[in-house]
Motif scaffolding. Structure first.
Motif, short mmCIF file in Angstrom:
data_model
loop_
_atom_site.label_atom_id
_atom_site.label_comp_id
_atom_site.label_asym_id
_atom_site.label_seq_id
_atom_site.Cartn_x
_atom_site.Cartn_y
_atom_site.Cartn_z
N ASN A 78 0.83 -1.21 0.00
CA ASN A 78 0.00 0.00 0.00
C ASN A 78 0.86 1.26 0.00
O ASN A 78 0.56 2.24 -0.69
CB ASN A 78 -0.94 -0.02 1.21
N LYS A 79 1.94 1.23 0.76
CA LYS A 79 2.87 2.36 0.79
C LYS A 79 3.50 2.57 -0.59
O LYS A 79 3.63 3.71 -1.07
CB LYS A 79 3.95 2.12 1.84
N TYR A 85 1.79 6.96 -14.28
CA TYR A 85 1.33 5.70 -14.86
C TYR A 85 0.21 5.06 -14.04
O TYR A 85 0.25 5.07 -12.80
CB TYR A 85 2.50 4.70 -14.96
N PRO A 86 -0.76 4.48 -14.71
CA PRO A 86 -1.80 3.72 -14.00
C PRO A 86 -1.22 2.47 -13.35
O PRO A 86 -0.22 1.92 -13.83
CB PRO A 86 -2.80 3.37 -15.11
N ILE A 87 -1.85 2.02 -12.30
CA ILE A 87 -1.38 0.85 -11.56
C ILE A 87 -2.54 -0.14 -11.47
O ILE A 87 -3.67 0.23 -11.09
CB ILE A 87 -0.92 1.24 -10.14
N THR A 139 -5.48 -1.33 -0.91
CA THR A 139 -6.79 -0.73 -0.60
C THR A 139 -6.86 0.73 -1.04
O THR A 139 -7.77 1.45 -0.64
CB THR A 139 -7.07 -0.83 0.90
N GLU A 140 -5.92 1.18 -1.85
CA GLU A 140 -5.83 2.58 -2.26
C GLU A 140 -7.05 2.97 -3.11
O GLU A 140 -7.34 2.35 -4.13
CB GLU A 140 -4.54 2.79 -3.06
N PHE A 143 -5.33 3.90 -9.49
CA PHE A 143 -5.15 2.49 -9.15
C PHE A 143 -6.43 1.72 -9.43
O PHE A 143 -7.54 2.20 -9.17
CB PHE A 143 -4.79 2.33 -7.67
N ARG A 144 -6.27 0.49 -9.95
CA ARG A 144 -7.43 -0.37 -10.21
C ARG A 144 -7.08 -1.81 -9.85
O ARG A 144 -6.02 -2.30 -10.21
CB ARG A 144 -7.83 -0.28 -11.68
#
Length: 359
Positions: A231-232, A243-245, A255-256, A261-262
């Motif tokens: 998460n960090k 960039y997308p993650i 849990t971001e 983020f997806r």
């Protein structure tokens, strides 16, 4: 004392509360009986099916490649199918596999068919029947079914002293298992065979181009890195790079809530997961099946390894990753993956993606 099916139980006069309960013992007895009945039915049906194949193919040899489980093992050993096809161009080649991993071999153009294995006991039964003309068995001996009495033996693996206690001391998975199958030690590049329909399905998800794909949980806790670190890392990636993650795997770790983020965890088949990874600009993950997918699809990666049982300095990957091409492998030797310093991963990302831009 022991009951008739070999489970030790406490005597009635010793006052012990340890061990399985009477209900648990009878549940085991019932499940074992059902399993054995279904196994014999399954093996008989498969034997009849293989007999029909032999009748159909005439003088062509019926050849079995046996590596039935573990996603990473099967992906790593894909070159075995090419090698066997080269050795037996006229053979009818079947890969024996467990149901959850059948998709990994189903579309391999070097195979004529795949056969779903119910359990190691069924495997022994079919091997003892002599139905196959040639067998390339990659399994190490003594990995038993919990219900079946048969002890699976691979004499070829035994002859070279290959055991579960030493196999990772011998080399990468392909190098090891090719020898267990009676082939020369192999070091080839693994491949993934992804259908066009799978690519179209992933295209329909309209995922952003060039994502960072992460995989955080393996089938064994000793391979994992702490959820807090993941998460960090994702929060830092979002704050640092445009960039997308995307997270892949069975269960989510991150849990971001940021829209950059997806999570696709639990939403993809094996080949769909491989296609998402194939499109990544960078894969970051632990030692797992998706890491082998990244290797087999030519994706640059950062892989987090650590001490696994008695294996300290081990490398599961052949091909590019074995040569150190397009991969950063992090291993704090002698320590489990869970203790891998967070800063090492962040530094590796910066080396792969460039220094972060101020925002």
């Amino acid at each position: 004392m022991s009951n008739w099916f070999g489970i030790k139980i406490a005597g009635p006069s010793n006052g012990s509360t340890e061990g399985p309960t009477f209900q648990e013992l009878w549940r085991y007895r019932y499940q074992k009986s059902i399993h054995l009945l279904e196994r014999y039915r399954s093996a008989s049906a498969k034997y009849r099916h293989l007999k029909q194949i032999k009748k159909k193919i005439g003088n062509r040899p019926l050849i079995a490649i046996i590596l039935s489980e573990q996603m990473g093992d099967i992906i790593a050993c894909e070159p075995i199918a090419r090698e066997v096809r080269q050795r037996h161009p006229d053979g009818y080649i079947i890969w024996v596999v467990r149901e959850p991993f059948a998709e990994l071999v189903k579309y391999n153009p070097n195979l004529d068919e795949y056969l779903v294995e119910k359990c190691p006991g069924e495997r022994v039964q079919l091997l003892q029947s002599g139905i196959y003309d040639k067998v390339y068995n990659m399994h190490i001996s003594h990995r038993k079914c919990k219900y079946c009495p048969e002890d699976p033996i691979n004499p070829t693996a035994d002859a070279i002293g290959l055991t579960f206690d030493n196999y990772y001391h011998r080399g990468d998975l392909l190098y090891i298992f090719s020898q267990a199958a009676g082939l020369p030690a192999m070091t080839a590049e693994p491949k993934m065979y992804i259908l066009e329909s799978v690519r179209q399905k992933i295209a329909g998800l309209q995922l952003p181009a060039g994502p960072i794909v992460i995989h955080c949980q393996s089938s064994h806790i000793l391979r994992d890195w702490p959820a807090d670190n993941w998460n960090k890392l994702v929060r830092w990636l979002i704050a640092t790079y445009p960039y997308p993650i995307i997270e892949v795997g069975l269960a989510p770790t991150v849990t971001e809530p940021n829209p950059q983020f997806r999570s696709l965890c639990g939403q993809l088949s094996l080949l769909e997961t491989a296609e998402v990874i194939r499109q990544a600009r960078l894969f970051i993950g632990i030692d797992s099946g998706p890491a082998h997918m990244a290797n087999a699809t030519g994706v640059d990666a950062i892989l987090l390894l650590g001490k696994l049982f008695d294996f300290v300095d081990y490398l599961p990957y052949s091909g590019r990753y074995k040569r150190g091409e397009g991969v950063t492998i992090l291993n704090d030797f002698g320590h489990p993956c869970a203790e891998l310093p967070y800063a090492w991963v962040q530094d590796a990302v910066q080396q792969r993606l460039g220094q972060p831009k101020l925002v």
